[in-house]
Scaffold this active site. Sequence first.
Site, mmCIF file in Angstrom:
data_model
loop_
_atom_site.group_PDB
_atom_site.id
_atom_site.type_symbol
_atom_site.label_atom_id
_atom_site.label_comp_id
_atom_site.label_asym_id
_atom_site.label_seq_id
_atom_site.Cartn_x
_atom_site.Cartn_y
_atom_site.Cartn_z
ATOM 1 N N CYS A 100 -0.002 -22.410 -5.053
ATOM 2 C CA CYS A 100 0.256 -21.457 -6.207
ATOM 3 C C CYS A 100 0.366 -22.178 -7.404
ATOM 4 O O CYS A 100 0.279 -21.737 -8.516
ATOM 5 C CB CYS A 100 1.512 -20.653 -5.850
ATOM 6 S SG CYS A 100 3.047 -21.415 -5.793
ATOM 7 N N CYS A 126 -2.967 -12.308 -0.800
ATOM 8 C CA CYS A 126 -3.423 -13.696 -0.866
ATOM 9 C C CYS A 126 -3.329 -14.172 0.547
ATOM 10 O O CYS A 126 -3.316 -15.538 0.691
ATOM 11 C CB CYS A 126 -3.192 -14.306 -1.947
ATOM 12 S SG CYS A 126 -3.812 -13.686 -3.437
ATOM 13 N N CYS A 160 2.319 -13.600 -0.998
ATOM 14 C CA CYS A 160 1.922 -12.560 -1.446
ATOM 15 C C CYS A 160 1.069 -11.838 -0.361
ATOM 16 O O CYS A 160 0.064 -12.307 0.039
ATOM 17 C CB CYS A 160 1.402 -12.443 -2.749
ATOM 18 S SG CYS A 160 2.365 -12.996 -4.023
ATOM 19 N N CYS A 184 -3.127 -15.377 -11.809
ATOM 20 C CA CYS A 184 -2.469 -14.335 -11.255
ATOM 21 C C CYS A 184 -0.922 -15.134 -10.890
ATOM 22 O O CYS A 184 0.118 -14.624 -11.124
ATOM 23 C CB CYS A 184 -3.051 -13.803 -10.027
ATOM 24 S SG CYS A 184 -1.900 -12.271 -9.226
ATOM 25 N N CYS A 185 -1.140 -16.291 -10.284
ATOM 26 C CA CYS A 185 0.044 -17.232 -9.922
ATOM 27 C C CYS A 185 0.744 -17.474 -11.003
ATOM 28 O O CYS A 185 2.075 -17.624 -11.049
ATOM 29 C CB CYS A 185 -0.754 -18.361 -9.013
ATOM 30 S SG CYS A 185 -1.103 -17.924 -7.172
#
Length: 234
Positions: free
Chosen positions: A229, A206, A203, A120-121
């Site tokens: 990240c 998270c 985010c 995702c990062c």
Amino acid sequence: MLTYETWEENVVSFSEEDETKGALSVLNWAYEEYKDEIVYACSFGVEGMVLLHLINQVNPSAKVVFLDTNVHFQETYELIQRVRERFPSLNIIEKQPELTLDEQAKLHGEKLWESNPNLCCKIRKILPLEKSLVVEKAWISGLRREQSETRKHTKFINQDHRFQSIKVCPLIHWTWKEVWRYVYKHSLPYNPLHDVGYPSIGCEKCTLPVGDGGDSRDGRWAGKMKTECGLHYQ
């Protein structure tokens, strides 16, 4: 010009005796060295407010890139607007990922930030910054040595292997208290989440608040054995 390819250790030194612990000297050197081929990657945390204020003194039309993952806190988006009003000449660019959240979910499943936070990062932060840096020789970061174990050896000028670039870190010697002292002294805007237990803000999906005495990055990806990240490869 010092580039990733022409890297030399300790090719330049900076006085750390001024109020900014060398930060202004570093920024003056960076903008003289790279002119318009350097960008500040800003997450709009409290360190970012300090750097934006300092950068505005050195280069009022400097480029600033914000990696908009589309899942930041609403408070972060509101802060960006306040920063635009405070520093209207800065060129703030909101960089979007190639995939929308819906497209990402179709390809990799719902809530990728839970099932595979590293991927995702990569999709929402690393690849967008990589594209931004293609046209730059260097980038600026607000890393401080005090922030975490993984950052304690950061230097003012770093050879960045992740992006094959030069990474400039003017605030390495600043403490958390010094950052806040500067913010209050200059009446800088900041994210109100800092006032309710969020020392490090990423985010919304998270990031959790941190208890008293916790590491400043304990609230990032809590329970995932992850505190970075991936932008700051060591």
